[in-house]
Scaffold this motif. Structure first.
Motif, mmCIF file in Angstrom:
data_model
loop_
_atom_site.group_PDB
_atom_site.id
_atom_site.type_symbol
_atom_site.label_atom_id
_atom_site.label_comp_id
_atom_site.label_asym_id
_atom_site.label_seq_id
_atom_site.Cartn_x
_atom_site.Cartn_y
_atom_site.Cartn_z
ATOM 1 N N ASN A 1 0.847 -1.197 0.000
ATOM 2 C CA ASN A 1 0.000 0.000 0.000
ATOM 3 C C ASN A 1 0.880 1.242 0.000
ATOM 4 O OD1 ASN A 1 -2.481 -1.341 0.078
ATOM 5 N ND2 ASN A 1 -2.300 -1.620 2.279
ATOM 6 N N ASP B 1 0.513 5.446 0.267
ATOM 7 C CA ASP B 1 -0.367 6.578 0.568
ATOM 8 C C ASP B 1 0.161 7.837 -0.111
ATOM 9 O OD1 ASP B 1 -2.057 5.072 2.224
ATOM 10 O OD2 ASP B 1 -0.669 5.302 3.898
ATOM 11 N N PRO C 1 -2.796 14.656 0.075
ATOM 12 C CA PRO C 1 -3.571 15.565 -0.781
ATOM 13 C C PRO C 1 -2.682 16.707 -1.283
ATOM 14 C CG PRO C 1 -4.138 15.891 1.514
ATOM 15 C CD PRO C 1 -3.220 14.714 1.454
ATOM 16 N N VAL D 1 -6.611 17.896 -5.313
ATOM 17 C CA VAL D 1 -6.606 16.430 -5.430
ATOM 18 C C VAL D 1 -6.650 15.826 -4.027
ATOM 19 C CG1 VAL D 1 -5.312 14.454 -6.277
ATOM 20 C CG2 VAL D 1 -5.254 16.594 -7.551
ATOM 21 N N PRO D 2 -7.623 14.948 -3.770
ATOM 22 C CA PRO D 2 -7.720 14.361 -2.425
ATOM 23 C C PRO D 2 -6.629 13.315 -2.185
ATOM 24 C CG PRO D 2 -9.377 13.406 -3.855
ATOM 25 C CD PRO D 2 -8.701 14.499 -4.636
ATOM 26 N N ALA D 3 -6.500 12.928 -0.930
ATOM 27 C CA ALA D 3 -5.540 11.872 -0.577
ATOM 28 C C ALA D 3 -5.966 10.562 -1.237
ATOM 29 C CB ALA D 3 -5.468 11.712 0.921
ATOM 30 N N TYR D 4 -4.992 9.731 -1.528
ATOM 31 C CA TYR D 4 -5.263 8.493 -2.251
ATOM 32 C C TYR D 4 -4.352 7.392 -1.729
ATOM 33 C CZ TYR D 4 -5.637 5.241 -6.156
ATOM 34 O OH TYR D 4 -5.813 4.126 -6.914
ATOM 35 N N THR D 5 -4.904 6.207 -1.585
ATOM 36 C CA THR D 5 -4.117 5.037 -1.208
ATOM 37 C C THR D 5 -4.139 4.058 -2.364
ATOM 38 O OG1 THR D 5 -4.655 5.303 1.122
ATOM 39 C CG2 THR D 5 -3.878 3.150 0.439
ATOM 40 N N ALA D 6 -2.967 3.745 -2.899
ATOM 41 C CA ALA D 6 -2.852 2.799 -4.002
ATOM 42 C C ALA D 6 -2.394 1.449 -3.456
ATOM 43 C CB ALA D 6 -1.843 3.309 -5.033
#
Length: 79
Positions: free
Chosen positions: A32, A34, A37, A41-46
């Motif tokens: 994962n 993280d 933001p 653009v909001p925070a995103y977890t890939a």
């Protein structure tokens, strides 16, 4: 100790070890990341899946299953 008890016990020990290693490999296979933001653009977890680790975990689970089946067959044949 009689040999007829040693081999199934070794099979079960190998199965437990293989399952423990499979859990470790699975955890290494899922990564994962993280991203914070930035601006609008909001925070995103890939989530990234690493195929070799997941394949090794699958092979270890299959091997553990084969070891348990082998131990069960040896115990039933003995009886």
């Amino acid at each position: 100790m009689n040999r007829s008890f040693v081999v199934p016990a070794a099979d079960l020990a190998a199965a437990i070890l293989a399952l423990a290693l499979a859990v470790l490999c699975w955890q290494l296979g899922v990564r994962n990341t993280d991203f914070p933001p930035t601006g609008e653009v909001p925070a995103y977890t890939a989530t990234r899946y690493v195929a070799p680790w997941l394949f090794l975990a699958t092979v270890l689970v299959a091997g553990a299953g084969a070891a348990v089946i082998d131990a069960a067959v040896r115990v039933v044949r003995r009886a």
